[in-house]
Enzyme design. Structure first.
Site, mmCIF file in Angstrom:
data_model
loop_
_atom_site.group_PDB
_atom_site.id
_atom_site.type_symbol
_atom_site.label_atom_id
_atom_site.label_comp_id
_atom_site.label_asym_id
_atom_site.label_seq_id
_atom_site.Cartn_x
_atom_site.Cartn_y
_atom_site.Cartn_z
ATOM 1 N N ARG A 1 44.919 40.316 45.130
ATOM 2 C CA ARG A 1 44.220 41.454 44.518
ATOM 3 C C ARG A 1 43.209 41.995 45.531
ATOM 4 O O ARG A 1 42.601 41.244 46.273
ATOM 5 C CB ARG A 1 43.503 40.946 43.269
ATOM 6 C CG ARG A 1 42.833 41.965 42.429
ATOM 7 C CD ARG A 1 42.281 41.337 41.141
ATOM 8 N NE ARG A 1 43.377 40.993 40.254
ATOM 9 C CZ ARG A 1 43.432 39.889 39.514
ATOM 10 N NH1 ARG A 1 42.447 39.007 39.545
ATOM 11 N NH2 ARG A 1 44.463 39.650 38.735
ATOM 12 N N ASN B 1 35.249 32.743 39.580
ATOM 13 C CA ASN B 1 36.536 32.326 40.133
ATOM 14 C C ASN B 1 36.348 31.068 40.965
ATOM 15 O O ASN B 1 35.505 31.062 41.873
ATOM 16 C CB ASN B 1 37.096 33.408 41.070
ATOM 17 C CG ASN B 1 37.343 34.710 40.374
ATOM 18 O OD1 ASN B 1 38.220 34.812 39.540
ATOM 19 N ND2 ASN B 1 36.548 35.726 40.707
ATOM 20 N N ASP C 1 41.960 32.479 45.864
ATOM 21 C CA ASP C 1 41.722 32.281 44.436
ATOM 22 C C ASP C 1 42.529 31.071 43.966
ATOM 23 O O ASP C 1 43.732 31.007 44.182
ATOM 24 C CB ASP C 1 42.160 33.539 43.680
ATOM 25 C CG ASP C 1 41.922 33.439 42.194
ATOM 26 O OD1 ASP C 1 42.608 32.619 41.544
ATOM 27 O OD2 ASP C 1 41.078 34.180 41.674
ATOM 28 N N ASP D 1 42.826 29.985 40.722
ATOM 29 C CA ASP D 1 43.253 30.111 39.322
ATOM 30 C C ASP D 1 42.213 29.716 38.283
ATOM 31 O O ASP D 1 42.047 30.436 37.303
ATOM 32 C CB ASP D 1 44.549 29.340 39.037
ATOM 33 C CG ASP D 1 45.642 29.673 40.035
ATOM 34 O OD1 ASP D 1 45.901 30.868 40.241
ATOM 35 O OD2 ASP D 1 46.202 28.738 40.629
ATOM 36 N N ASP E 1 42.377 29.202 32.257
ATOM 37 C CA ASP E 1 43.536 29.153 33.152
ATOM 38 C C ASP E 1 43.844 27.780 33.735
ATOM 39 O O ASP E 1 44.393 27.677 34.834
ATOM 40 C CB ASP E 1 43.392 30.186 34.281
ATOM 41 C CG ASP E 1 43.243 31.603 33.749
ATOM 42 O OD1 ASP E 1 43.813 31.887 32.672
ATOM 43 O OD2 ASP E 1 42.577 32.416 34.392
ATOM 44 N N GLU F 1 47.603 27.589 34.402
ATOM 45 C CA GLU F 1 48.007 28.318 35.610
ATOM 46 C C GLU F 1 47.621 27.514 36.857
ATOM 47 O O GLU F 1 48.389 27.425 37.815
ATOM 48 C CB GLU F 1 47.333 29.691 35.633
ATOM 49 C CG GLU F 1 47.748 30.568 36.791
ATOM 50 C CD GLU F 1 47.049 31.919 36.782
ATOM 51 O OE1 GLU F 1 47.226 32.652 37.760
ATOM 52 O OE2 GLU F 1 46.316 32.236 35.816
#
Length: 176
Positions: free
Chosen positions: A23, A87, A103, A105, A120, A123
């Site tokens: 991102r 994060n 990152d 997750d 998360d 994830e």
């Protein structure tokens, strides 16, 4: 490492452990920068996902990135108070006009009353296996979750509402 200069715009680039761009935040104004921390701010900035989709952030945000912590903190100034999105990430590097980090997750969402929730985990577990995170990295990240939640409970660093309000006022001076 030469750092960003206050008042100048930079990009924020988030990657995954496998090196894939995750991102990008198009423009963030640097408010403060030291050898161990960068603080930036943005409002209605374009965010582009790795699949090409893009969107605009909805509110002003003050962003904290560290070289000695495995997390970053986004403080969002909303009408009902300051919300935080944290994060779990690698320490940042600054290169080619961008703050860059990996990152991992796991996220911590913090509400204006300073209650928080861990997000998360599923994830994270999927990517930990898929990308073969080493055991030492897993320990570092969970240790940093503990450090982060300690900071939240103590209202230290980016979790000081007074600090966020001061930084937002500074951001407004750069927008004149």
């Amino acid at each position: 490492m030469a750092g960003p200069k206050p008042g100048l715009p930079i990009q924020i680039q988030s990657y995954k452990h496998n090196g894939q761009l995750h991102r990008t935040w198009q423009e963030t104004t640097i408010l403060k920068a030291t050898s161990t921390r960068v603080i930036g701010a943005n409002d209605r900035t374009r965010v582009t996902e790795n699949d090409g989709r893009s969107w605009l952030t909805r509110e002003p945000a003050i962003c904290f990135f560290y070289t000695k912590h495995w997390f970053n903190v986004i403080s969002m100034l909303r009408t009902d108070g300051i919300h935080y999105y944290c994060n779990m990430s690698s320490p940042y590097v600054f290169e080619s006009g961008a703050v860059k980090y990996i990152d991992y997750d796991l996220d911590v969402k913090v509400f204006p009353d300073m209650t928080y929730t861990l997000l998360d985990e599923d994830e994270y577990e999927q990517h930990r296996k898929q990308m073969k995170y080493p055991g030492v990295l897993d320990r570092i990240l969970w240790d940093n979750v503990n450090h982060l939640t300690f900071m939240i409970r103590q209202r230290k660093g980016p979790f000081s509402h007074e600090l966020i309000e001061q930084l937002y006022e500074l951001f407004l001076t750069y927008r004149l």
